[in-house]
Structures are given as C-alpha cells and as structure tokens.
Enzyme design. Structure first.
Site, PDB file in Angstrom:
ATOM      1  N   LYS A 262       0.776  -1.070  -0.009  1.00  0.00           N
ATOM      2  CA  LYS A 262       0.172   0.046   0.036  1.00  0.00           C
ATOM      3  C   LYS A 262       0.781   1.280  -0.077  1.00  0.00           C
ATOM      4  O   LYS A 262       2.091   1.215   0.328  1.00  0.00           O
ATOM      5  CB  LYS A 262      -0.959  -0.036   1.218  1.00  0.00           C
ATOM      6  CG  LYS A 262      -1.960  -1.127   1.280  1.00  0.00           C
ATOM      7  CD  LYS A 262      -2.783  -1.147   2.313  1.00  0.00           C
ATOM      8  CE  LYS A 262      -4.051  -2.320   2.295  1.00  0.00           C
ATOM      9  NZ  LYS A 262      -4.443  -2.637   3.529  1.00  0.00           N
ATOM     10  N   HIS A 263       0.285   2.253  -0.103  1.00  0.00           N
ATOM     11  CA  HIS A 263       1.154   3.599  -0.301  1.00  0.00           C
ATOM     12  C   HIS A 263       1.699   3.902   0.972  1.00  0.00           C
ATOM     13  O   HIS A 263       1.186   3.787   1.992  1.00  0.00           O
ATOM     14  CB  HIS A 263       0.236   4.633  -0.782  1.00  0.00           C
ATOM     15  CG  HIS A 263      -0.141   4.648  -2.319  1.00  0.00           C
ATOM     16  ND1 HIS A 263       0.871   4.754  -3.267  1.00  0.00           N
ATOM     17  CD2 HIS A 263      -1.270   4.390  -2.890  1.00  0.00           C
ATOM     18  CE1 HIS A 263       0.131   4.566  -4.234  1.00  0.00           C
ATOM     19  NE2 HIS A 263      -0.938   4.567  -4.404  1.00  0.00           N
ATOM     20  N   GLN A 264       2.989   4.578   0.910  1.00  0.00           N
ATOM     21  CA  GLN A 264       3.636   4.954   2.182  1.00  0.00           C
ATOM     22  C   GLN A 264       2.864   6.301   2.711  1.00  0.00           C
ATOM     23  O   GLN A 264       1.961   6.967   2.234  1.00  0.00           O
ATOM     24  CB  GLN A 264       4.869   5.458   1.973  1.00  0.00           C
ATOM     25  CG  GLN A 264       5.793   5.993   2.865  1.00  0.00           C
ATOM     26  CD  GLN A 264       6.070   4.914   3.862  1.00  0.00           C
ATOM     27  OE1 GLN A 264       5.434   4.647   4.892  1.00  0.00           O
ATOM     28  NE2 GLN A 264       7.179   4.123   3.608  1.00  0.00           N
TER      29      GLN A 264
END
Ligand code: NAG
Ligand code: NAG
Length: 629
Positions: A262-264
């Site tokens: 998932k995105h940071q």
C-alpha cells in the site's frame, strides 16, 4: 524464455485453456492453503484485524496506576497516543489492548498521577501475535520499575502466502514458456493444424455473424514473421509500461492487505509508490517516439496539436468518470465530485509535455551516424529551450512550495499534519500543495482519504494527484522524453543507448542522494509520493532509467525475453486501467471471503483479479483490439 504464441488457431486455444486451468489451480491451492493457515499456521485471535496484535497489560505495581502510550517508529516526530490505562492490582490481565504491527513501536509508560515516565520500550510486534506487557517494581522502591514484553502465543509467519504465490507464478511462467516452445516446433504445429482444422467452421461462423472472413491463420503466421524481420515498435517500452500497470492494478485491488503493497503514509517509498511515476516516465518516452515519427511523416504541428489537445480532453473526462464511483456512499452529489486523479494527472502531463515537444523539437535529422558520437551531450544541448522551460517550471514548484504563505502553517511546510511535528500543525497536511488544492478546487473536490490518515491520523482532505504535483510529473515525463530522444537519436546503436540510460540513472541517483541526504525524513526535500516532491521524481526516474535499460537489453537487444506477460497489458494500457477501476466490484474480480482478515485470501483474490486483466489484454491483443484515444 519467450512468452509468445504461435499464431495457429488451435494451438492458441490450447494455450488459453491451459492458462485458465493454471489460474484456477492457483486459486484452489491458495484458498486451501489459506483455510489451512487459518487453522494451524497463524492462530489469529478472534476480532483481531490485519496488521494487529494483542497486548495484555499487567500491572504488578503495588500502589501506582499507569498510562501506556504508543508511537509508531514510522511516524516521524509524532505525539504519543494513549493505548491504555492500567489500574493497579486488578485481576490479570488488567487490560487488553490492540496494537499496530506495521512498524516497530515505542511504548511509553507513565504514572497516571504525576505523569512521570516509568519506562519506555521499543518493540517489533508481529501480526496476529499475543503479547503481555509486565510492569513490575523491584522491591518496594517505586521508582525502580522494570517493563518487559513476553510472547504468550507465537504469531505465524504471515508473509508465507507471498512466497507461495511467487513460486506458483514462476511455475506458470516456466510451463507457459515450455508449452509455447513445444508448440512452435514445426512438427507439433503441423500436426496440430492438420489434426484440428477449425478454420473452415470458424470462417462460416464468422460470416454468419457478419464479420469479415479471417484468413487462414495456420498458414499465415503473420505477426511472428513481421516481428522477427522488421522490429518496428520497441517491445521494451510496452513491456515496461505493462509491468508498471500490472503492479498498479494489483496495488489498487488491495495488494493482499499487506502494508508494503500500500502507499507510504508520508515520506519514503513502498512498492505501491514506485509505479505511477514509471507510467508517467514511459508516457514521455512514447510521446517523443510518436511525435517525432509523425513530424517526419510531414504532419503539420497545428494538426498534431489539435490531436494532442483532443486526446488530453478525452483522457481527463475518462478520468473524471472513473474516480467518481457511486457504490460506496450512494449516489454522489455534484458538490462532492473529485476533480484530480490519476488519468487527469496523466492528461495534463501529456498535454504540457507534448506541447513542449511540438514547440521546440526540430524535424529530427536521421539518426546520427556512428562516427559522430563523440559529442557527449548531443541529446541534450540542441533541446535547450525545453530544458529552460522545465527549469522555469521547477523553479515555480520550489517557490510555491517553500515561499507561499499558508494561513496557520509555517512557510515551506512539507509534513503530513495530524499528529506529526508533535501535533503543532494538525490541519497543514501537505503544506502549500494541499492549500492550493483546497483553495482552487474546494475542500469537497479533493481526495478525502489520503494515505497519511493511517499513521499520522490526519483529518484534512488531501489530493495525492493535486495541482502543484502536476509540475513535477511534467518533469518526470520530460525525463522519460529524454529516454525517447536517446532511443531515436541512437537508433540501432544499442551500446550508446544502454550507456546513456545508465549515466542518466546514476546522475539522477546522485541528485536524489543530495536532496534527501540519504534519509527518509531528514533531507532538504524528502522523497514523498503524496507531494510528488522533486526528490521523488529524481529517485524514481533513476530507477526508471535503470529498469528501462535492463528491459531494453533483454527484450530489444538480446531478444531473450519477449516481454510476456507484461507486454500485452502494456499494449492496451488505457483499457486495462479503466477496466480494472470500473469492474473492481464485479464477480471474478472480487468475491466474498470466508475470512476477511486473512492475507492469503486477500492475496488470492487480488492476484486472480490481476491475472484476469493480463489474460483479457492478451486475448484482446490476439484479436487486435486496442483502445486508442
Ligand atoms: C492470549 O494469551 C493469554 C495468556 O496465555 C491467554 O490467556 C489468552 O486467552 C490469549 N488470548 C487470545 C485471544 O488468544
Ligand atoms: C483544524 O480543523 C478542525 C476542523 O476543521 C478544527 O476543529 C480545529 O480547530 C483545527 N485546528 C487548528 C489547530 O487549527
């Protein structure tokens, strides 16, 4: 190993059937593994969600009550948050807390009365574990307190499904390569074609339905021959694009529920943060290739400009359609429509870079002859007006980011707000970038759930594809354009191309190292996907040049790999992108899971959905159906 298919029709069917059965096999095996895993491998305590563990807090102090605070190590300069308040001498365990397992955590234990710190522990909790925190005093001296964490129940290894999936895909790849190798042997092919000759029926059925007659595929072998003799289109570009696209689809579908897919939350990179800039990069490369070839064919710049403008408008409108779905919260009202998004960002970037290219590119001379390659910067210097404009744009980004005064926030703020920066600027999420979007588009028209709300508990809406970041995505596409210039200028001089890609990769890497001081949070400009900071662009373009060099070498120079399976989605990228967003909630892409907190089941679902898109793009490729706008 080549993943290309013979054009013989029955063989084609055979391949499809075997791929389909392999995918079925994958889903069956992994779901059986996941149900086993639910039983034996990971004993997930009921009511725990993914990325959580259980912490039983035991207070052995005779007199004191204490508070437990926690902070994720990922959360830069964050406030501690309350986890639990532990009464003294209650029945054990006095309190049960649920704790985040994505990153190591610092626990701070303070007395409730005087708020003095008793102790502090840093610990990496494992997903679905069951832990105890023991707080004891040594003898009667209250101030001498020890805290320790004990594992009650060892958690399972929750990354196991990834490893299994990896080997399954390797097995599929080997099977398909072997199969396609066998099918391409002349004897096998002839035998198959003679054995099952559906061409006549095929033709009859098709004419019945009014489609034009198809030529005899067995004898034609069309695209094979044409590819082997006249390599017109660079397969490496489509392969690279397809690779980014497929990772993007997988990540958007949930990435198996793993945090690293998932995105940071704010600064730094995860796998999910890599792919969008690569997509922008390769778009830049394609812009140069297609515009320069169209200019050479004698198209006028105005005609090309209208074409570019029309394509951008279409892309923007499609993007607007794709991101404003209804199913979550009921029908959307006009006042809630999100305006910027991935395709919108692509559209604006495409427009700007194409116009730059149309304005300043000269009708290119034919590729330089081998003898003239002594002049090192001949792929840069002649294009100086473009570079000048890019520098001006970038200066604009820097000025707006660092000099614009945002009410209530410090100048040049690059943080996430929320509980970051010790909670001083909770509403400053994204600094100037967020402010500009909220001002220009309106708070209701930007993305409401930025990735920063997970770790930094932000409440402000923030758009990761906002207006200010578009400047940097133009820079990214321009670097991709540079790759295109290199390819065109050094056509058929593979060594020159590879050396230049490598040099650019190193150069961009060095700039990134300086900008970030090689750290996640402490640099001048940290790498940040939400802001599309300039260091993010330089870092990702460094990776992109390197990866493109590898793919170019394998696919177009050595031809040991034909780019499968990534090549097919890369040829039909708009269709796959729009399709995967629109049909996200339809059956074969999503189904009801037995255990919605099992990584194995999420991973199976997401991988099957992604594989289906690869398959769809393959079938469309075979049928020569491409969605072009
Ligand atoms: C966690 O471990 C404790 C101590 O071994 C046990 O009493 C408790 O039932 C466990 N909790 C769960 C949900 O398994
Ligand atoms: C941040 O915004 C919220 C909601 O709009 C508001 O209640 C709060 O007071 C703001 N905080 C600061 C520090 O401005």
């Amino acid at each position: 190993m080549e993943l290309a298919w013979p054009t013989c029709a029955p063989a084609h069917c055979l391949c499809l059937v075997s791929t389909l059965s392999l995918i079925l096999l994958v889903s069956c095996t992994s779901s059986s593994i996941s149900s086993q895993q639910a039983n034996s491998l990971t004993k997930r305590p009921a009511h725990l969600k993914m990325d959580q563990a259980l912490l039983l807090i035991n207070n052995e102090l005779s007199t004191e009550k204490f508070d437990v605070y926690w902070r994720s190590d990922q959360c830069y300069q964050c406030l501690y948050q309350t986890l639990a308040i532990a009464d003294h001498r209650m029945e054990h365990p006095s309190d049960v807390a649920v704790i985040d397992t994505r990153h190591p955590i610092t626990l701070q234990i303070n007395t409730t009365s005087e708020k003095t710190e008793l102790c502090r522990i840093n610990y990496r909790f494992r997903e679905f574990g069951n832990y105890s925190l023991w707080v004891k005093s040594n003898h009667s001296a209250t101030k001498d307190v020890t805290c320790e964490i004990i594992i009650n129940q060892n958690p399972g290894y929750t990354n196991l499904p990834i490893i299994i999936a990896f080997f399954i895909y390797i097995a599929i790849f080997i099977c398909l390569s072997l199969g396609s190798f066998l099918l391409r042997l002349n004897t096998v092919q002839n035998w198959l074609c003679k054995r099952i000759n559906p061409v006549e029926t095929d033709r009859l059925i098709n004419s019945e339905l009014g489609s034009p007659n198809r030529a005899d595929l067995c004898s034609q072998d069309a695209h094979y021959v044409s590819w082997n003799t006249v390599p017109q289109r660079l397969r490496s570009l489509d392969t690279f694009r397809g690779l980014s696209l497929i990772i993007m689809v997988f990540v958007n579908y949930g990435g198996g529920g793993y945090w690293f897919f998932k995105h940071q939350s704010w600064n730094g990179l995860t796998i999910a943060d890599l792919v969008f800039p690569w997509f922008v990069f390769i778009m830049g490369t394609s812009i140069h290739l297609s515009l320069s070839s169209m200019l050479r064919k004698g198209n006028s710049r105005w005609k090309l400009f209208w074409k570019v403008l029309w394509r951008s408008i279409q892309l923007f409108l499609i993007g607007l359609f794709v991101i404003n779905q209804n199913y979550c919260r009921g029908p959307l009202s006009w006042s809630d429509i999100r305006i910027m998004g991935v395709l919108q960002r692509l559209s604006l970037t495409y427009l700007v870079v194409s116009v730059l290219e149309l304005l300043f590119t000269k009708p290119l001379p034919d590729p330089v002859p081998q003898t003239q390659t002594c002049f090192l910067l001949q792929d840069v210097v002649p294009f100086w007006p473009q570079w000048l404009i890019i520098l001006v744009l970038e200066t604009g980004w820097l000025c707006l980011t660092f000099l614009l005064s945002v009410p209530g926030c410090p100048k040049g703020y690059l943080g996430p707000g929320g509980i970051g920066d010790f909670g001083k600027y909770p509403n400053c999420t994204g600094g100037a970038a967020g402010y500009i979007d909220r001002l220009v588009l309106g708070e209701d028209h930007v993305y409401q759930h930025p990735s920063s709300n997970v770790v930094y508990k932000t409440t402000m809406p923030y758009d990761p594809e906002g207006i200010l970041g578009t400047i940097n995505s133009v820079v990214m596409a321009f670097l991709g354009l540079q790759a295109g210039k290199i390819i065109v200028l050094y056509k058929n001089q593979h060594k020159q191309v590879l050396v230049r890609f490598f040099t650019w990769s190193v150069f961009m890497g060095v700039i990134s190292a300086i900008l970030t001081k090689c750290s996640t949070n402490e640099g001048f400009i940290p790498v940040n996907k939400n802001l599309w900071s300039i260091s993010y662009v330089t870092t990702l373009s460094s990776f992109a040049f390197f990866l493109l060099m590898l793919v170019y070498f394998l696919v177009d120079v050595k031809r040991v790999w034909m780019g499968g399976p990534f090549f097919y989605p890369g040829m039909n990228s708009i269709l796959v992108y729009v399709g995967h967003e629109v049909f996200e909630n339809y059956f074969p892409f999503k189904w009801k899971m037995q255990d919605s907190q099992s990584h194995a089941q999420h991973l199976t679902q997401n991988l099957v959905a992604t594989s289906i898109w690869v398959l769809i793009s393959y079938i469309l490729y075979r049928k020569r159906i491409f969605w072009k706008i």
